[in-house]
Enzyme design. Structure first.
Site, PDB file in Angstrom:
ATOM      1  N   SER A   7       0.857  -1.188   0.000  1.00  0.00           N
ATOM      2  CA  SER A   7       0.000   0.000   0.000  1.00  0.00           C
ATOM      3  C   SER A   7       0.892   1.236   0.000  1.00  0.00           C
ATOM      4  O   SER A   7       2.065   1.173   0.374  1.00  0.00           O
ATOM      5  CB  SER A   7      -0.914  -0.025   1.224  1.00  0.00           C
ATOM      6  N   GLU A   9       1.083   5.560   0.813  1.00  0.00           N
ATOM      7  CA  GLU A   9       0.460   6.648   1.583  1.00  0.00           C
ATOM      8  C   GLU A   9       0.777   7.996   0.950  1.00  0.00           C
ATOM      9  O   GLU A   9       1.915   8.258   0.568  1.00  0.00           O
ATOM     10  CB  GLU A   9       0.987   6.606   3.024  1.00  0.00           C
ATOM     11  N   ASP A 100      -2.008  14.293  16.684  1.00  0.00           N
ATOM     12  CA  ASP A 100      -1.317  15.197  17.620  1.00  0.00           C
ATOM     13  C   ASP A 100      -1.930  16.568  17.446  1.00  0.00           C
ATOM     14  O   ASP A 100      -2.021  17.064  16.326  1.00  0.00           O
ATOM     15  CB  ASP A 100       0.179  15.266  17.297  1.00  0.00           C
ATOM     16  N   PHE A 207      11.876  14.640  10.773  1.00  0.00           N
ATOM     17  CA  PHE A 207      10.717  13.747  10.956  1.00  0.00           C
ATOM     18  C   PHE A 207      11.003  12.725  12.063  1.00  0.00           C
ATOM     19  O   PHE A 207      10.156  12.442  12.889  1.00  0.00           O
ATOM     20  CB  PHE A 207      10.448  12.933   9.684  1.00  0.00           C
ATOM     21  N   HIS A 257       3.986  -1.020   3.618  1.00  0.00           N
ATOM     22  CA  HIS A 257       3.223   0.220   3.413  1.00  0.00           C
ATOM     23  C   HIS A 257       4.255   1.332   3.192  1.00  0.00           C
ATOM     24  O   HIS A 257       5.064   1.605   4.077  1.00  0.00           O
ATOM     25  CB  HIS A 257       2.381   0.505   4.671  1.00  0.00           C
TER      26      HIS A 257
END
Ligand code: FAD
Length: 276
Positions: A7, A9, A100, A207, A257
């Site tokens: 998959s 994103e 968040d 990140f 993913h």
């Protein structure tokens, strides 16, 4: 064993140009035949329309789309309305998150943790949605302890999740250990590793600092040493992430993913190296 699935994103584009770029990225990735494409959601509902527009467009292209939905700062009523929009659009797959709260933004809302969102979705919509939740092989940055984090993960799955996607990581042992621990605690749903291609040193470090993913020292040092040489960063990043995926696939993961960051190149390069 069930067939492996893959998959991708995306995040919802903010401009018409971004939307066009994303269409182009999708056109490049669609031939890889992903099981589904997920689209992130800005906590507090900041991308609500963008996420909806993107998933409806993806579904129209004939690919299963899964919107992310975060609950922090939201009321039951607003989540109910979003779920209804997705049902009306024929969406049957969702990634349920706490999210968040952006700093300075409003109240905590009526949900505290993702397990409450999963429960709510099941109570409101029965089995309509396949529900994914997030997993943290290196533990969530706010976790009180690894054990507590695992217990919270188990609670979230038992509330009705069908599968989980992990935060990205570069240490396969962390994933396999997490998997063993979760299995020992009675979790039997697929836990699919989230894969972050490496294309940019400073962005990766930023990140990773935020989400609590460890970049091994030797990887960080090598990347830093390349300075502005983007070609070398990409080539080295491709080696590191391909080797990680090879280990995960050899260890029997249910799928992968990819966090594409709306670009096709790095994900495609890993894919081709893996001969998927
Ligand atoms: P939770 O599972 O609720 O956990 C959050 C923290 O609370 C953890 O420390 C946990 O141990 C603790 N906790 C959980 N339940 C309880 C409880 N019942 N009692 C006490 N403590 C508890 N963010 C976005 O804003 N938009 C996105 O689209 C998005 N997509 C993501 C996709 C993936 C695959 C992943 C891994 C993360 C994504 N995130 C996204 C980031 C995510 O929202 C943050 O990591 C957030 O801080 C936690 O969300 P969660 O659903 O994992 O929270």
């Amino acid at each position: 064993m069930q067939d492996r699935y893959y998959s991708f994103e995306f995040f919802p584009p903010k401009t018409a140009e971004g939307a066009e770029k994303l269409r182009n990225t999708r056109a490049q990735l669609a031939p890889l035949n992903p099981k589904y494409i997920s689209v992130t959601f800005g906590a507090g509902g900041t991308t609500q329309q963008g996420t909806l527009d993107a998933v409806l467009e993806i579904q129209r292209e004939g690919i299963e789309a899964a919107p992310h939905l975060s609950c922090v700062g939201s009321s039951r009523e607003s989540i109910r309305a979003i779920l209804q929009q997705y049902r009306d659009g024929g969406i049957r797959h969702i990634v349920a998150l706490r999210g968040d709260m952006p700093s300075g933004m409003g109240e905590i809302g009526e949900f505290r943790y993702a397990n409450e969102l999963v429960e709510f979705i099941r109570a409101e919509t029965g089995d309509w949605f396949q529900i994914e939740v997030a997993a943290y092989p290196e533990y969530h940055p706010q976790a009180r302890s690894p054990r507590h984090d695992l217990e919270n993960f188990v609670r979230k799955v038992k509330a009705g999740a069908n599968s989980a996607i992990t935060q990205y990581f570069f240490n396969a042992d962390a994933y396999f250990r997490f998997l063993d621990d979760a299995r020992a605690m009675g979790v039997d749903v697929p836990i699919v590793p989230g894969i972050m291609p490496i294309t940019n040193y400073s962005q990766l470090m930023r990140f990773s600092e935020m989400c609590g993913a460890e970049v091994p020292r030797w990887v960080a040092k090598r990347l830093e040493g390349f300075g502005d040489d983007r070609e070398s960063i990409r080539a080295f990043g491709l080696d590191v992430v391909t080797a990680l995926c090879e280990r995960l696939l050899a260890g029997g993961v249910p799928g992968l993913h990819f966090y594409t960051l709306n670009a096709a190149g790095a994900t495609k390069a890993i894919w081709q190296r893996l001969k998927l």
